[in-house]
Motif scaffolding. Structure first.
Motif: not given
Length: 137
Positions: A13-23, A48-52, A74-77, A106-113
């Protein structure tokens, strides 16, 4: 300026400017305690891509804004969200924080295998048995 993608384990919570790509690996509705026919929130488990993994919550007041943007598998950012402590007995993930959607999220669908299709965490059997014995005593 293009914001880089952050990993779930880096979120605080220290930073408020996060952006994640997740399923979205799990999604469920939480009914109102008094009136079970009313949905109080939508809960998600994100990976996320590391399994977290991290749990996310969309409160009733903004559910309509996001209901068509979140679907299992769904995958999204996701950007412009908040983080609160993940406390309580029934936690969907072991992450220290829980992600909260805001109206400005903001939620944006994306493709990420590369993103896992599930969030299973396999443990060595003796460790699992020790943990189980500790919770039973």
């Amino acid at each position: 300026m293009v914001q880089s993608i952050n990993m779930i384990n880096d979120l605080t919570p220290i930073n408020e400017i996060w952006k994640i790509k997740v399923r979205i690996i799990l999604l469920w509705e939480v009914p109102n305690y008094i009136n079970p026919n009313v949905v109080e929130s939508i809960e998600l488990v994100l990976v996320d891509e590391k399994g977290s993994r991290i749990q996310a919550s969309i409160r009733k007041t903004i559910m309509q804004r996001f209901s068509n943007m979140v679907k299992e598998r769904w995958c999204c950012i996701i950007a412009k969200f908040g983080l609160i402590s993940n406390i309580g007995k029934h936690r969907a993930t072991n992450h220290s924080y829980k992600l909260n959607f805001f109206f400005k999220t903001i939620v944006r669908e994306c493709e990420d295998v590369q993103l896992p299709l599930h969030g299973l965490i396999l443990q060595h059997l003796p460790k699992f048995l020790r943990m189980r014995l500790m919770t039973q005593s």
